[in-house]
Design an enzyme around this catalytic site. Structure first.
Site, PDB file in Angstrom:
ATOM      1  N   GLY A 160       0.949  -1.042   0.006  1.00 35.11           N
ATOM      2  CA  GLY A 160       0.146   0.282   0.061  1.00 35.11           C
ATOM      3  C   GLY A 160       1.369   0.925  -0.069  1.00 35.11           C
ATOM      4  N   SER A 181       0.520  -7.775  -3.119  1.00 32.71           N
ATOM      5  CA  SER A 181      -0.597  -6.653  -3.486  1.00 32.71           C
ATOM      6  C   SER A 181      -2.076  -7.332  -3.977  1.00 32.71           C
ATOM      7  CB  SER A 181      -0.268  -5.697  -4.151  1.00 32.71           C
ATOM      8  OG  SER A 181      -1.411  -4.944  -4.557  1.00 32.71           O
ATOM      9  N   ARG A 240       0.908  -4.761  12.423  1.00 29.38           N
ATOM     10  CA  ARG A 240       0.288  -5.415  13.289  1.00 29.38           C
ATOM     11  C   ARG A 240       0.949  -6.750  14.087  1.00 29.38           C
ATOM     12  NH1 ARG A 240      -0.880  -0.519  13.820  1.00 29.38           N
ATOM     13  NH2 ARG A 240      -2.974  -0.385  13.648  1.00 29.38           N
ATOM     14  N   GLU A 269      -0.169  -6.675  22.711  1.00 26.79           N
ATOM     15  CA  GLU A 269      -0.212  -5.511  23.338  1.00 26.79           C
ATOM     16  C   GLU A 269      -1.116  -5.064  24.342  1.00 26.79           C
ATOM     17  OE1 GLU A 269       1.155  -2.627  20.423  1.00 26.79           O
ATOM     18  OE2 GLU A 269       1.521  -3.358  19.264  1.00 26.79           O
ATOM     19  N   HIS A 287       5.800  -0.091  18.996  1.00 29.55           N
ATOM     20  CA  HIS A 287       4.371   0.192  18.599  1.00 29.55           C
ATOM     21  C   HIS A 287       5.090   1.812  18.229  1.00 29.55           C
ATOM     22  CE1 HIS A 287       0.562  -0.797  16.933  1.00 29.55           C
ATOM     23  NE2 HIS A 287       1.219   0.438  16.119  1.00 29.55           N
ATOM     24  N   ILE A 288       6.214   2.128  17.520  1.00 31.67           N
ATOM     25  CA  ILE A 288       6.559   3.310  17.532  1.00 31.67           C
ATOM     26  C   ILE A 288       6.577   4.131  15.696  1.00 31.67           C
ATOM     27  CG2 ILE A 288       7.309   3.944  19.973  1.00 31.67           C
ATOM     28  CD1 ILE A 288      10.480   3.142  18.636  1.00 31.67           C
TER      29      ILE A 288
END
Ligand code: GLV
Length: 321
Positions: A160, A181, A240, A269, A287-288
């Site tokens: 994407g 894709s 994710r 998380e 998760h930064i």
């Protein structure tokens, strides 16, 4: 259309720029705290709201939407991913859901590439080694890693906007770029060769996971997928956590089925599987990937602008489709 009554609920404090934009709405506000709200606080915040701005730590399900009552018009997620929101339940309730695509592409691609280099060139191993304070001297075999710029192949699972930005960085490092894709499985476009998932896994020296988490992509990277990768290859996940089966990854790293990995996101998380912490060839960040300061401002501002548009009776700027 008349403006709906009710307050705008913000689940967590955003950056200063985004908070300033929120106050410019000129609406009654109910503002949460720095930390995520408890479920009870979240339900209180939604009750009677005409709009809610939430982050990825809040689960917005049918029950929560029902707490809002009939006045809720829009839920604006301060994230591009929206697996925390039951979009079908929101649509059924006539509530628009928005996310923040576009504004975080470069920051997320930068961090993805930082992890690519950190893992392949053993940046964290070297840092940890020096902090042991043991004596050392330069050595020709010391901390050798993958030469990404010597024709290595980078595979992007889920091409994407962010994938495109990662491809630009990979091209600057003279890498060959493969991608999967939903829209195409063959051909070459802008130096990116589109392939199927199995080919990408087998042919890449670095696999970057950038696909959203959906029922179809949960554990896309499982033991079988990891077994398809080269033993010299690296896995990087900035999408994710649920896309990667962490237990299978621990096994693959421990057994040397792949050379290393880097994770910015985790299956449960904020819990981090303790087995991950004991795997040496793994780089971890909390998760930064989108955490450029200006990017976080832009994400919050876009979320608030989505609220402003919907409350003014205009189409949302970036609705989730
Ligand atoms: C961050 O993870 C995002 O989805 O924006």
């Amino acid at each position: 259309m008349t403006s709906p009554a009710g307050h705008v609920y913000l689940s967590r404090l955003l950056t200063d720029g985004a908070m300033a934009r929120l106050h410019q709405l000129g609406r009654p506000l109910v503002i949460g705290e720095e930390n995520p709200p408890t479920r009870a606080a979240l339900e209180d915040g939604f009750a009677g709201a005409c709009a809610a701005v939430v982050t990825l730590t809040e689960r917005v399900d049918a029950e929560l939407l029902a707490c809002a009552g009939n006045g809720l018009q829009v839920v604006a997620n301060v994230a591009v991913g929206y697996d925390n929101i039951d979009v079908a339940a929101a649509s059924a309730a006539g509530v628009t859901v928005t996310n923040t695509p576009g504004v975080l592409d470069n920051a997320t691609a930068d961090h993805t590439f930082a992890l690519v280099l950190a893992a392949t060139r053993r940046v964290v191993d070297g840092d940890r080694f020096l902090r042991t304070r043991q004596p050392w001297i330069w050595g020709p075999r010391m901390f050798t890693g993958l030469d990404v710029s010597a024709g290595a192949t980078l595979g992007i699972l889920g091409f994407g906007r962010i994938g495109r930005a990662v491809a630009r960085r990979a091209h600057a490092f003279d890498m060959t770029v493969l991608a999967t894709s939903r829209h195409r499985t063959s051909g070459v476009d802008d130096g990116v060769r589109f392939v199927d998932t199995d080919t990408l896994l087998a042919d890449s020296d670095v696999v970057c996971v950038l696909t959203p988490l959906t029922p179809q992509t949960r554990h896309l990277i499982d033991a079988a997928a990891l077994a398809r990768m080269k033993p010299t290859a690296y896995l990087v996940n900035t999408a994710r956590g649920g896309v990667v089966d962490e237990a299978a990854l621990v096994d693959a790293l421990t057994a040397g089925h792949i050379a290393g990995a880097a994770l910015d996101v985790f299956e449960n998380e904020p819990h981090v599987n303790p087995a991950l912490l004991d795997v040496p060839n793994l780089v971890l960040t909390p998760h930064i990937a989108s955490a450029g300061a200006a990017t976080r401002d832009a994400m919050g501002i876009l979320a608030v602008d989505n609220v402003a548009a919907v409350l003014a009776g205009r189409p949302a700027l970036t609705p989730v489709r």
